[in-house]
Every structure is written in structure tokens, then in C-alpha cells.
Motif scaffolding. Structure first.
Motif, PDB file in Angstrom:
ATOM      1  N   ASP A   1     -10.453   0.440  -8.537  1.00 43.19           N
ATOM      2  CA  ASP A   1      -8.995   0.586  -8.037  1.00 43.19           C
ATOM      3  C   ASP A   1      -8.570   1.917  -8.009  1.00 43.19           C
ATOM      4  O   ASP A   1      -9.138   2.814  -9.108  1.00 43.19           O
TER       5      ASP A   1
ATOM      6  N   VAL B   1      -4.698  -9.887 -10.504  1.00 41.14           N
ATOM      7  CA  VAL B   1      -5.202  -9.403 -11.677  1.00 41.14           C
ATOM      8  C   VAL B   1      -4.153  -9.165 -12.513  1.00 41.14           C
ATOM      9  O   VAL B   1      -3.043  -8.823 -12.053  1.00 41.14           O
TER      10      VAL B   1
ATOM     11  N   SER C   1      -1.533  -3.223 -13.091  1.00 36.27           N
ATOM     12  CA  SER C   1      -2.428  -4.539 -12.769  1.00 36.27           C
ATOM     13  C   SER C   1      -3.627  -3.920 -12.034  1.00 36.27           C
ATOM     14  O   SER C   1      -3.637  -3.496 -10.693  1.00 36.27           O
ATOM     15  N   VAL C   2      -4.672  -3.452 -12.608  1.00 36.22           N
ATOM     16  CA  VAL C   2      -5.798  -2.757 -12.190  1.00 36.22           C
ATOM     17  C   VAL C   2      -7.184  -3.477 -12.805  1.00 36.22           C
ATOM     18  O   VAL C   2      -7.370  -3.922 -13.752  1.00 36.22           O
ATOM     19  N   LYS C   3      -7.914  -3.249 -11.758  1.00 30.49           N
ATOM     20  CA  LYS C   3      -9.534  -3.393 -12.075  1.00 30.49           C
ATOM     21  C   LYS C   3     -10.362  -2.304 -11.871  1.00 30.49           C
ATOM     22  O   LYS C   3      -9.998  -1.334 -11.187  1.00 30.49           O
TER      23      LYS C   3
ATOM     24  N   GLN D   1      -9.431   7.194  -9.348  1.00 30.47           N
ATOM     25  CA  GLN D   1     -10.063   5.880  -9.349  1.00 30.47           C
ATOM     26  C   GLN D   1     -10.451   5.434 -10.737  1.00 30.47           C
ATOM     27  O   GLN D   1     -10.872   6.337 -11.875  1.00 30.47           O
TER      28      GLN D   1
ATOM     29  N   SER E   1      -2.858   0.500  -3.822  1.00 27.86           N
ATOM     30  CA  SER E   1      -2.612  -0.712  -3.358  1.00 27.86           C
ATOM     31  C   SER E   1      -2.690  -1.909  -4.412  1.00 27.86           C
ATOM     32  O   SER E   1      -3.393  -1.853  -5.444  1.00 27.86           O
ATOM     33  N   HIS E   2      -1.748  -2.885  -4.121  1.00 26.86           N
ATOM     34  CA  HIS E   2      -1.858  -3.711  -5.269  1.00 26.86           C
ATOM     35  C   HIS E   2      -3.066  -4.956  -5.145  1.00 26.86           C
ATOM     36  O   HIS E   2      -3.627  -5.238  -4.225  1.00 26.86           O
ATOM     37  N   SER E   3      -3.552  -4.914  -6.455  1.00 30.86           N
ATOM     38  CA  SER E   3      -4.606  -5.556  -6.734  1.00 30.86           C
ATOM     39  C   SER E   3      -4.340  -7.231  -6.903  1.00 30.86           C
ATOM     40  O   SER E   3      -3.726  -7.589  -7.842  1.00 30.86           O
TER      41      SER E   3
ATOM     42  N   SER F   1      -0.582   1.898  -9.078  1.00 32.61           N
ATOM     43  CA  SER F   1      -1.873   1.578  -8.024  1.00 32.61           C
ATOM     44  C   SER F   1      -1.592   2.055  -6.527  1.00 32.61           C
ATOM     45  O   SER F   1      -0.331   1.625  -6.085  1.00 32.61           O
TER      46      SER F   1
ATOM     47  N   ASP G   1       0.741  -0.953   0.147  1.00 35.96           N
ATOM     48  CA  ASP G   1      -0.025  -0.030   0.076  1.00 35.96           C
ATOM     49  C   ASP G   1       0.849   1.233   0.015  1.00 35.96           C
ATOM     50  O   ASP G   1       1.841   1.336   0.668  1.00 35.96           O
TER      51      ASP G   1
ATOM     52  N   SER H   1      -4.907   5.264   0.433  1.00 38.69           N
ATOM     53  CA  SER H   1      -6.306   4.547   0.213  1.00 38.69           C
ATOM     54  C   SER H   1      -7.296   5.202   1.075  1.00 38.69           C
ATOM     55  O   SER H   1      -8.525   5.564   1.000  1.00 38.69           O
TER      56      SER H   1
END
Ligand code: LLP
Length: 423
Positions: free
Chosen positions: A362, A332, A357-359, A289, A327-329, A325, A11, A20
Motif C-alpha cells: 500500500d 484490512v 488499515s494497511v497491507k 510504500q 487509497s483505502h485498503s 493511506s 482516494d 496513487s
């Protein structure tokens, strides 16, 4: 240049606060600044300057939030302003008027009047017409205007053409070869007090050599002026030291002063500096976001809730700013994305071809956004401007509220009913 953002267990934190938490508490997009980084970046200048007489005039244009100005003012900073709006901000923040230099090539008489009334340190004058207007304005107030002439030393700062200012073809300053005449005219004006010389050769300089070249050129002129009994108290070398956005190798403030101060040894003039970016850029970040993910045959797009109206630098200068990012997702896949905003322009992007690496949902962090970020934001597409937040240790302060829909139409007026004319 200090940044206080670090990753802990996946994070991102600014000082002791998880980014976050900030994104969740204040919503996105938002700007967040580290008070500790601001202080460390300012103190890098004071410590590198040591005992040499100096005045560090923070360039307000890079980040003009009054809490930022207040933080720097408490450390003894002076301020470089370019408008009466910036002047009023400095005064609201408790800045000392006698440490203000007023730059900019189009000052109006009313701006000059206000600056004279509060007693600023110096006007950096950029043309002969400006000098005449300043003399008249000061005369009407029975005051003398302290003046530096901004000379254009014609050195190549090797930076982006939009932010290079010290070449002959740039609109700034007075040609160094003509400056002597302007100084002589100024010294004959009743309400002008010639006290210094000024230049600013550009922004985001990675190498200090151009500053040294510029200083050498200024010193020749200063000595020629002394022969004419025009003695200057200060030399203002402007701002412009760069910061690391990606992998640039940047000379530090210490490197810079190690090269510059020897030129001023045995001289009595105060050194004035106007740093902006090197104090604020890496003290700030913008949080956003991921709204939607969309792909076509050629590209993956991460459509985020921040746009060119919030952060213009990538669109305007093709500036590369790091995006990570918050926070690490987990689970993903990493893909290459263009990170784009919702504004209806193809030029609306924060970054291109970024591995993430996102969704959807995030949070992302845009690094080095403390300079020329919020200050260049607009309401384009009727988007309310983002809030600004200051972190100090584990404290979090909202230092500018998110704009509301009411803010968007403030001052606008509907036409009276039945007002249409036939012409
Ligand atoms: N003094 C003068 C007279 C200036 O024009 C500037 C910046 C500075 C000082 C501060 O320069 P700094 O230390 O921040 O490099 N919006 C562009 C940068 C424009 C710089 C304009 N002048 C960007 O986002 O890269």
C-alpha cells in the motif's frame, strides 16, 4: 494555510491528480507539491499586507527547488537566502536580486562578494566581525553593502528549542541592548550603507503575540536610532508563522497582520517578512510504500521505503506529521503501527503509534512535507534522494529526478593501485 489535498471516493488527490497515479508513475519515496497551494499561500501574505509598503522574502531554506522558486518569483516574491548556493538557485529561477535579503551568521567573504556583485537588497548582519569583513569585501569592489543588523530581541517564541532563535542564549543576532553601538560603528564605515533592522525569533510559532513583542522592541530601537540621524528604510520581522500539522490552533496570516500592521501605521518603513514554512509546508506531501509489515509482542511495524534520510523532521525534532493511506485498503483491519524506514537507526521513524488499515504494497502519504523535507534529505545509508514532482491542476511535472547510483559516487575517486604506505 492552504493545502490542496482532498479525499475523493477513498482516494487522496492533490489538485486534480490522484496521488496513487503519481506514486505509480514516479515510484516511491517521492515528494509532490501543489502549485496552486504555493500560490494561495503566498497570496495570503500579499492580500493581508494590502497597501502597506512591504517585501515578502520567501525563505529559500524551507524548499529550494528551482521550480518552487520560479513559481513564487513570478508572483513578485523576494527571497531570504542563507548561502551562495541558495543565491544561485534564486538567480537560475529568475528571481530579482534586488529583492534578496541575505541571512545567516557565518557568511564567507566570497559569498559576500557574489551577493554584492549581483546587487542584493540587503545583508542581515549578525556580528561585528561580519560587519568588518563585509566592509572590507565591499571596499575591494568599490561598492557599498546595504545592511540590516539582526538584533536578538530576547522574546520567547514558545517553540521547539531547536527552532527557537530569539532568546539571549541562542547563537543568533546581536543583543538588542548592544545593537545601538553596532549601528553607530556601522554608520561610520565607508563601504556600509545602513538601511534596515532585522530579527527572526523562531519557527513554527502558533501564536502571533511574540512577533508583536519583538516588533515593539525593534520600534523602540528604530526611534532611538532616528534621534542619532540613523534613519532606516525597512524593518524585517523574519519568518516563523506556524502551520497545522495535527490539531494545533494556528493564527492565520490575516490574524498576524491584523495585530502587526497597526504598530506600523503612520510609519514609512517597508515591512519585510521572511516566511518559509507557512508557504510551502502544506503545499507538499511525501509518498511512500509499505514494504513489509512486522509485529512483535509489543508493536506492529509498517516498514516503508522512505526513511530519515528522506524526511528527517520526525527523527530530529520528534515532529508529528500526519500519515494516511493514499487509497483505502478494503478488508484490512485497522491496527496501531510505528511507521519506520529501512535505515539502521532506532531513531529512523516517520510516525509512532498511528492507526492505519494497511497491507504490504500500500501507498502512504506523509502530509505537510513541503517545508524542511527534501531540503534536509541526505544520502545516509547510500540511499539516492527522492524525486520532486509539481502538480498544477491536472498537469504533473517532474521537477527533480530521482538520484541514481552513479549520482551517489559522483566526485569520489578510488586510490591508485599499489598506493598503500607503510606508515
Ligand atoms: N528567516 C530566518 C533568518 C530563518 O532562520 C528562518 C528559519 C526563516 C526565516 C523561515 O522560518 P519559517 O517561516 O520557515 O518558520 N528545520 C526546522 C525549521 C528550521 C527553521 C530555521 N530558520 C523544521 O523542520 O521545523
Amino acid at each position: 494555510m492552504h493545502t490542496t489535498i482532498s479525499r475523493n471516493n477513498g482516494d487522496l488527490f492533490m489538485e486534480k491528480v490522484a496521488l496513487s497515479d503519481i506514486a505509480n508513475q514516479f515510484g516511491t519515496p517521492c515528494y509532490v507539491y501543489s502549485r496552486t497551494a504555493l500560490k494561495l499561500n503566498f497570496e495570503a501574505y500579499t492580500s493581508a499586507l494590502g497597501n502597506h509598503p512591504h517585501l515578502i522574502c520567501y525563505a529559500v531554506k524551507s524548499n529550494s527547488n528551482i521550480a518552487v522558486l520560479q513559481t513564487l518569483s513570478a508572483l513578485g516574491a523576494g527571497f531570504d537566502i542563507v548561502s551562495v548556493g541558495e543565491l544561485e538557485r534564486v538567480l537560475i529561477a529568475g528571481g530579482d536580486p534586488s529583492k534578496i535579503v541575505f541571512s545567516g551568521l557565518g557568511k564567507t567573504s566570497s559569498e559576500m562578494r557574489r551577493a554584492l556583485e549581483v546587487g542584493i537588497h540587503c545583508f542581515n548582519v549578525e556580528s561585528e566581525s561580519e560587519l568588518v569583513l563585509l566592509n572590507e569585501t565591499a571596499s575591494a569592489l568599490s561598492l557599498k553593502a546595504p545592511v540590516s543588523i539582526r538584533v536578538n530581541p530576547d522574546v520567547n517564541a514558545n517553540t521547539h528549542p531547536y527552532i527557537s532563535t530569539g532568546l539571549k542564549e541562542d547563537k543568533f543576532g546581536i543583543d538588542i541592548n548592544h545593537a545601538m553601538t553596532v549601528y553607530q560603528n556601522a554608520s561610520l564605515m565607508n563601504n556600509i550603507d545602513v538601511i534596515g533592522i532585522d530579527c527572526h525569533i523562531g519557527s513554527q510559532l502558533t501564536d502571533v503575540r511574540p512577533f508583536v513583542d519583538a516588533m515593539n522592541r525593534l520600534l523602540i530601537l528604530v526611534d532611538q536610532l532616528a534621534e542619532l540621524k540613523i534613519n532606516l528604510n525597512h524593518i524585517d520581522i523574519g519568518g516563523g508563522l506556524g502551520v497545522r500539522y495535527r490539531d494545533e490552533s494556528i493564527q492565520s496570516v490575516d490574524d498576524y497582520m491584523r495585530e502587526l500592521l497597526p504598530l506600523l501605521a503612520h510609519r514609512s518603513e517597508t515591512l519585510v517578512l521572511e516566511p518559509g514554512r507557512s508557504i510551502t509546508a502544506n503545499a507538499g506531501a511525501m509518498l511512500t510504500q509499505v514494504q513489509f509489515i512486522k509485529s512483535n509482542e509489543h508493536k506492529n511495524f509498517a516498514i516503508v521505503d522512505a526513511a530519515m534520510n528522506d524526511m528527517l523532521r520526525p527523527s530530529l525534532y520528534q515532529a508529528w506529521m500526519d500519515i494516511q493511506s493514499i487509497s483505502h485498503s478494503m478488508g484490512v483491519d485497522e491496527k496501531v503501527y510505528d511507521v519506520v524506514g529501512p535505515v539502521c537507526e532506532s531513531g529512523d521513524f516517520l510516525g509512532k503509534d498511528r492507526k492505519l488499515s494497511v497491507k504490504e504494497g500500500d501507498h502512504l502519504c506523509l502530509f505537510s512535507a513541503g517545508s524542511y523535507g527534501f531540503v534536509m534529505s541526505s544520502n545516509y545509508n547510500s540511499r539516492p534522494r527522492a524525486p520532486e514532482i509539481m502538480v498544477d491542476g491536472d498537469n504533473v511535472f517532474l521537477i527533480r529526478q530521482r538520484e541514481t547510483i552513479q549520482d551517489l559516487t559522483r566526485g569520489e575517486q578510488l586510490l591508485p593501485v599499489n598506493s598503500s604506505s607503510n606508515c
